[in-house]
Scaffold this motif. Structure first.
Motif, PDB file in Angstrom:
ATOM      1  N   UNK A   1      83.151  -5.061  28.523  1.00 58.35           N
ATOM      2  CA  UNK A   1      84.383  -4.341  28.890  1.00 58.35           C
ATOM      3  C   UNK A   1      85.111  -5.160  29.962  1.00 58.35           C
ATOM      4  N   UNK A   2      85.859  -6.181  29.556  1.00 53.78           N
ATOM      5  CA  UNK A   2      86.438  -7.130  30.521  1.00 53.78           C
ATOM      6  C   UNK A   2      87.407  -6.518  31.524  1.00 53.78           C
ATOM      7  N   UNK A   3      88.070  -5.424  31.174  1.00 53.41           N
ATOM      8  CA  UNK A   3      89.050  -4.801  32.088  1.00 53.41           C
ATOM      9  C   UNK A   3      88.389  -3.888  33.114  1.00 53.41           C
ATOM     10  N   UNK A   4      87.145  -3.473  32.861  1.00 49.46           N
ATOM     11  CA  UNK A   4      86.485  -2.492  33.719  1.00 49.46           C
ATOM     12  C   UNK A   4      86.107  -3.101  35.071  1.00 49.46           C
ATOM     13  N   UNK A   5      86.589  -2.469  36.167  1.00 51.14           N
ATOM     14  CA  UNK A   5      86.235  -2.974  37.490  1.00 51.14           C
ATOM     15  C   UNK A   5      85.640  -1.906  38.410  1.00 51.14           C
ATOM     16  N   UNK A   6      85.544  -0.666  37.904  1.00 54.37           N
ATOM     17  CA  UNK A   6      84.968   0.377  38.736  1.00 54.37           C
ATOM     18  C   UNK A   6      84.291   1.472  37.944  1.00 54.37           C
ATOM     19  N   UNK A   7      83.132   1.940  38.458  1.00 54.07           N
ATOM     20  CA  UNK A   7      82.423   3.085  37.867  1.00 54.07           C
ATOM     21  C   UNK A   7      82.163   4.072  39.004  1.00 54.07           C
ATOM     22  N   UNK A   8      82.731   5.267  38.885  1.00 56.96           N
ATOM     23  CA  UNK A   8      82.579   6.294  39.913  1.00 56.96           C
ATOM     24  C   UNK A   8      81.583   7.333  39.416  1.00 56.96           C
ATOM     25  N   UNK A   9      80.561   7.614  40.220  1.00 58.01           N
ATOM     26  CA  UNK A   9      79.495   8.541  39.844  1.00 58.01           C
ATOM     27  C   UNK A   9      79.688   9.861  40.583  1.00 58.01           C
ATOM     28  N   UNK A  10      79.651  10.961  39.852  1.00 59.13           N
ATOM     29  CA  UNK A  10      79.955  12.262  40.462  1.00 59.13           C
ATOM     30  C   UNK A  10      78.727  13.024  40.960  1.00 59.13           C
TER      31      UNK A  10
END
Length: 547
Positions: free
Chosen positions: A114-123
């Motif tokens: 996923x080349x555009x992905x720069x953030x993963x936020x965990x809830x």
């Protein structure tokens, strides 16, 4: 804000019921938005983000924190397989995903692609907080929020024509496409739906009401009716704990409106009916015609405040619809499509038109394109609820609209002299036999579905030896519980069930014209594959019966 201190959200956490006021909800949204902007440098109206979560207040907080500031949000079904999620996130060019710990393993697998992905936020925790998965920074949502923030949110306030959601179609007929729906689409649809739900305003719905959220918010019907509508009128939004606790949660939360798919409505009704049949007092009162006290006791078991039950996604059995209306629970059926934000029409009890999809909501136009001699043609729609188009897919967008700008639903329908719309079938699912006669699979399915020994039924055309013209075939899945109940509690052999199922399909088809009857039946030991809203995924079975 008219009602800042009134409960906006109610949910259960760690075994305790919680609530959040509208003022606290808005502040959470603003503080979360500031965090997204500061941590990831998101660019409103240029970048897309995604949410992959089950229903929870943080789903709503995350959505408004981003969509309210001009970002397009891609709501994703949390039950999708990794390859399906990867396709959607790549197609939508998603930069930041808000998700939970349960999906981290999946992102370890797919994030490198996923080349555009720069953030993963965990809830729901701090696993990997401050670390990376491939090129994406991982951060917990609580550490993301910036106290007293909100400047970025205010400075980038969304406009009505900004894309609010890119919702990927469920894919019953092919590869998912991302429908771009604006804030204006959702607001017009919620206003029109509300007028229809309330009988043109005759029945008041407002800040004293509460909506019970069962359907997933990633789905357009639930999003508009369980999120946008209550926000517009200031009603509270209540979340169930799980499907197993639905009835208990309704009794505790005492909602006044419940959106459901027909299957859920049917299960609730069957449970009520089963309990009434077990009660000697109820049977006696029914026998002498005193139904009022019975229905009153049923409503009390449903919290005592339930006034509306609204279904969408598929037709609801008439006996269920009529049964709830007898209990003075206003039961409505909605028809819609993702591309129309999604409610298009509503069938109300006043219409007396069970089996139809009712009248179109206010503010839109509908027409039947190229009707045949029976008045059946493609249902087409025009108005402020219709999407902008499919994301980065000009060919599909062009294919979805007529030359004069009407959205083509792909549904075959007719409209009577009162303006009431009846769905006759799917244009692409239509079966044309060698004599050139049209057979609507849904009509045949509805006939066979009356058979209690059959759990799933799909009718589709098939060819023999490549000869032009289709025959009518069916794939059926038997109801094992029914067979057990009619065999002394023991499950018959597969051969016996298979033979009985084929016989039952042919027997039910005797009620149809000869050319509509099923010629070939395949009995599946597995339940048929369905989309997230319970529709059988036709594309999976296309060509399966061909010889």
């Amino acid at each position: 804000m008219r009602i800042p201190h009134q409960p906006a959200l109610r949910w259960c956490e760690d075994g305790m019921w919680q609530f959040k006021t509208w003022s606290r909800f808005l502040q959470d949204v603003r503080e979360t938005a500031e965090g997204y902007a500061t941590r990831f440098g998101l660019k409103p109206r240029e970048e897309n983000v995604a949410i992959i979560l089950p229903n929870h207040p943080l789903w709503m907080v995350s959505y408004l924190a981003q969509a309210g500031a001009g970002l397009a949000v891609v709501p994703v079904d949390p039950k999708l397989k990794p390859a399906e999620v990867e396709y959607i996130l790549n197609d939508a060019e998603v930069t930041v995903v808000t998700t939970d710990k349960a999906h981290l393993r999946m992102f370890i697998e797919i994030a490198p692609r996923l080349p555009k992905l720069r953030g993963i936020v965990i809830t729901d925790g701090v696993i990997f907080n401050g670390q990376k998965i491939a090129q994406a920074d991982v951060v917990g949502i609580k550490s993301l929020m910036i106290r007293d923030g909100g400047e970025w949110y205010d400075a980038n306030e969304a406009d009505g024509m900004d894309v609010a959601s890119i919702i990927y179609t469920s894919g019953t007929t092919g590869k998912p496409k991302g429908a771009m729906l604006t804030h204006s689409n959702f607001l017009h649809d919620s206003a029109g739906a509300l007028v229809s739900f309330t009988g043109n305003g005759r029945i008041k719905v407002g800040s004293n009401d509460s909506f019970f959220v069962v359907l997933p918010l990633f789905h357009a019907f639930s999003f508009t009716t369980n999120f946008v509508v209550p926000m517009v009128i200031g009603a509270s939004i209540c979340f169930m704990q799980s499907l197993r606790t639905v009835v208990a949660d309704i009794k505790t939360l005492r909602p006044s409106l419940l959106m459901a798919v027909p299957l859920l409505a049917e299960k609730i009704y069957e449970k009520i009916d089963e309990n009434l049949k077990k009660s000697k007092a109820a049977r006696f009162l029914m026998k002498i015609g005193l139904r009022g006290p019975i229905y009153h006791s049923v409503k009390l078991r449903l919290g005592g405040r339930l006034r509306f039950m609204i279904t969408g996604g598929a037709p609801c059995p008439p006996h269920v619809l009529q049964g709830f209306n007898r209990m003075h629970i206003r039961f409505l059926e909605g028809y819609g499509l993702t591309e129309c934000a999604p409610v298009v029409s509503v069938c109300t009890p006043e219409l007396g038109a069970v089996g139809t999809i009712g009248l179109p909501i206010s503010g839109i136009q509908v027409r039947i394109d190229q009707p045949n001699e029976a008045g059946v043609g493609e249902l087409q729609i025009k108005g402020p609820i219709v999407m902008k188009g499919y994301f980065h897919n000009e060919a599909a967008t062009k294919e979805a609209f007529s030359a004069d700008g009407w959205f083509m639903t792909g549904d075959l329908a007719s409209i009577d002299e009162r303006g009431v719309i009846s769905i006759r079938g799917r244009k692409k699912a239509l079966i044309v036999n060698r004599e050139g006669k049209n057979i609507y699979p849904e009509e045949v399915e509805n006939c066979i579905a009356k058979e209690p020994s059959i759990a799933d039924i799909l009718v589709l055309g098939y060819t023999e030896g490549g000869v032009p013209g289709e025959k009518v075939g069916a794939i059926a899945h038997p109801d094992e519980e029914w067979f057990k109940a009619h065999n002394g509690g023991a499950l018959p052999s597969w051969a016996e069930m298979e033979k009985a199922t084929v016989k039952a399909v042919h027997a039910r088809c005797q009620d149809l014209a000869e050319y509509k009857r099923v010629r070939k039946v395949v009995v599946s030991p597995e339940a048929l594959e369905r989309t997230s809203v319970g529709k059988i995924r036709r594309v999976t079975y296309k060509g399966k019966l061909d010889e």
